[in-house]
Design an enzyme around this catalytic site. Sequence first.
Site, PDB file in Angstrom:
ATOM      1  N   GLU A  92      -9.555   7.421   3.671  1.00  0.00           N
ATOM      2  CA  GLU A  92     -10.497   6.598   4.415  1.00  0.00           C
ATOM      3  C   GLU A  92      -9.794   5.276   4.684  1.00  0.00           C
ATOM      4  O   GLU A  92      -8.892   4.896   3.947  1.00  0.00           O
ATOM      5  CB  GLU A  92     -11.764   6.355   3.592  1.00  0.00           C
ATOM      6  CG  GLU A  92     -11.718   5.150   2.655  1.00  0.00           C
ATOM      7  CD  GLU A  92     -10.648   5.217   1.574  1.00  0.00           C
ATOM      8  OE1 GLU A  92     -10.269   6.334   1.176  1.00  0.00           O
ATOM      9  OE2 GLU A  92     -10.189   4.143   1.143  1.00  0.00           O
TER      10      GLU A  92
ATOM     11  N   LYS B  95       0.811  -1.227   0.000  1.00  0.00           N
ATOM     12  CA  LYS B  95       0.000   0.000   0.000  1.00  0.00           C
ATOM     13  C   LYS B  95       0.841   1.272   0.000  1.00  0.00           C
ATOM     14  O   LYS B  95       0.420   2.303  -0.500  1.00  0.00           O
ATOM     15  CB  LYS B  95      -0.971  -0.007   1.177  1.00  0.00           C
ATOM     16  CG  LYS B  95      -2.122  -0.982   0.967  1.00  0.00           C
ATOM     17  CD  LYS B  95      -3.261  -0.710   1.924  1.00  0.00           C
ATOM     18  CE  LYS B  95      -4.471  -1.555   1.576  1.00  0.00           C
ATOM     19  NZ  LYS B  95      -4.282  -2.978   1.996  1.00  0.00           N
TER      20      LYS B  95
ATOM     21  N   SER C 239       1.727  -9.714  -1.038  1.00  0.00           N
ATOM     22  CA  SER C 239       1.400  -8.281  -0.930  1.00  0.00           C
ATOM     23  C   SER C 239       1.793  -7.683   0.417  1.00  0.00           C
ATOM     24  O   SER C 239       2.075  -6.494   0.511  1.00  0.00           O
ATOM     25  CB  SER C 239      -0.094  -8.072  -1.177  1.00  0.00           C
ATOM     26  OG  SER C 239      -0.853  -8.927  -0.336  1.00  0.00           O
TER      27      SER C 239
HETATM   28  C1  LIG Z   1      -5.087  -3.963   1.595  1.00  0.00           C
HETATM   29  C2  LIG Z   1      -4.362  -5.213   1.340  1.00  0.00           C
HETATM   30  C3  LIG Z   1      -4.718  -6.066   0.277  1.00  0.00           C
HETATM   31  C4  LIG Z   1      -5.911  -5.822  -0.606  1.00  0.00           C
HETATM   32  O1  LIG Z   1      -5.882  -4.659  -1.356  1.00  0.00           O
HETATM   33  P1  LIG Z   1      -5.711  -4.658  -2.950  1.00  0.00           P
HETATM   34  O2  LIG Z   1      -6.068  -3.283  -3.320  1.00  0.00           O
HETATM   35  O3  LIG Z   1      -6.639  -5.688  -3.492  1.00  0.00           O
HETATM   36  O4  LIG Z   1      -4.307  -4.996  -3.221  1.00  0.00           O
HETATM   37  C5  LIG Z   1      -3.941  -7.176   0.037  1.00  0.00           C
HETATM   38  N1  LIG Z   1      -2.883  -7.481   0.812  1.00  0.00           N
HETATM   39  C6  LIG Z   1      -2.509  -6.703   1.854  1.00  0.00           C
HETATM   40  C7  LIG Z   1      -1.334  -7.103   2.671  1.00  0.00           C
HETATM   41  C8  LIG Z   1      -3.234  -5.541   2.149  1.00  0.00           C
HETATM   42  O5  LIG Z   1      -2.868  -4.776   3.194  1.00  0.00           O
END
Ligand SMILES: *Cc1c(COP(=O)(O)O)cnc(C)c1O
Length: 428
Positions: A110, A88, A378
Amino acid sequence: MAYSTDGFFNQYGGKYVAEVLRQALDELESAFFNSQQDEQFQNELAGLRKDYIGRETPLLFAEHATGLCGGGRIYIKQEGLANTGAHKINNAIGQVLLAKRMGKTRIIAETGAGQHGVATAAACAKLGMKCTVYMGEVDVRRQQPNVAAMELYGAEVRAVTNGSRTLKDAINEAMRDWAANFENTHYVIGSALGPAPFPDMVRTFQSVIGNEVKRQTAERGIEIAALCACCGGGSNAIGFFSPFIDEDSPRLVAVEAGGIGSGTGQNAVRMTGSAARDGIVHGYKSRFLLTEDGQVASTRSISAGLDYPGIGPQLAALGRTGRIEFTSATDQEALEAVQFFAKNEGVLFALESAHAGAAALKIAKQIPADKAVIINMSGRGDKDIFITSPVFRPAEWKTFLSAELERLDENTDIHNARCMKTEQGTKI
Ligand SMILES: *Cc1c(COP(=O)(O)O)cnc(C)c1O
């Protein structure tokens, strides 16, 4: 379909907002497209990516996982090693830097579970911007560790007491604030969704993930059969897939939250689920989980980041054309994948990312040994200790929490360790 056409990706996308916000969006759109040609902006962004975020993130060969699966080679793109623990920050830093270039002095955002709020608060601290984060009152209560982190980074967290007091009410409040204050304020949306130009802009900032993977695999001669990413709003997935979308291969696999079952309210499956419909919500047209009368339906997932009723319009469009394959993983499968990668690779996946991990273990078995499946991890799983511990070690966790409560009541050292609150920009 690298960029939208007039804000649309085939039938999805658009800018369904009131006239005041249209002005803010138009201004943002031209500033964003100008910044793409601005060498100074790009250099500054590259510097922050390197020294602040800690890019590039490694591409790890998961040797034991590959051996245990018996199929294609499994690789892990370690976005979880980025500063603040997830992808993010790539978007937050990009948007806050853009806002500064536009002469804005104030940032709003938000947040639901708080991850986007934390990334935005950190980016604002780094770039010296005032930050206000709207968060439903119910979420403020549930997500105290992230509220504490946002405040530590100097952000003001505003608890929203309207409606269901959760994410959708926080979005409405942020939109209202933006409409009233856009002359000095930028609204940082946290995923590849919302009215145009947000889906194009968020994808562009997140495409650093896919661009690095393309370079890393070319340098090491890795032949990719499939890319696998979890999909909430879709920002990590679309950024990871971005440089491959207009090519015929590899397979692009997006994994939604299968939750506890296929019934309405039991999952967050927007592309194939029983309550999934086309709709217009929060300024854009896409696939949403909606009730019969068009209200946003409740969703469920063990991972807060995938527990969202909508999906980015470009993902919805590419899902429809078939370029992106959609699948889902259940809470149970995600928890098992967390344990599998921790024990066999020494890598702790976030619960969101573990959905991609679970799907990739199945895909690996379908592909030949000389080809690769790459998982976008992610985020890292440290943040999930409050969710995974009650599942993996319920009795010990309960004992620990009660002991901590007692310690808080009794320990005079804690009460004596008062510290003045340091405000942003105070000399020390
Ligand atoms: C917020 C988040 C997601 C989901 O958000 P996307 O916009 O779909 O990428 C996925 N993995 C983590 C670790 C997150 O914090």
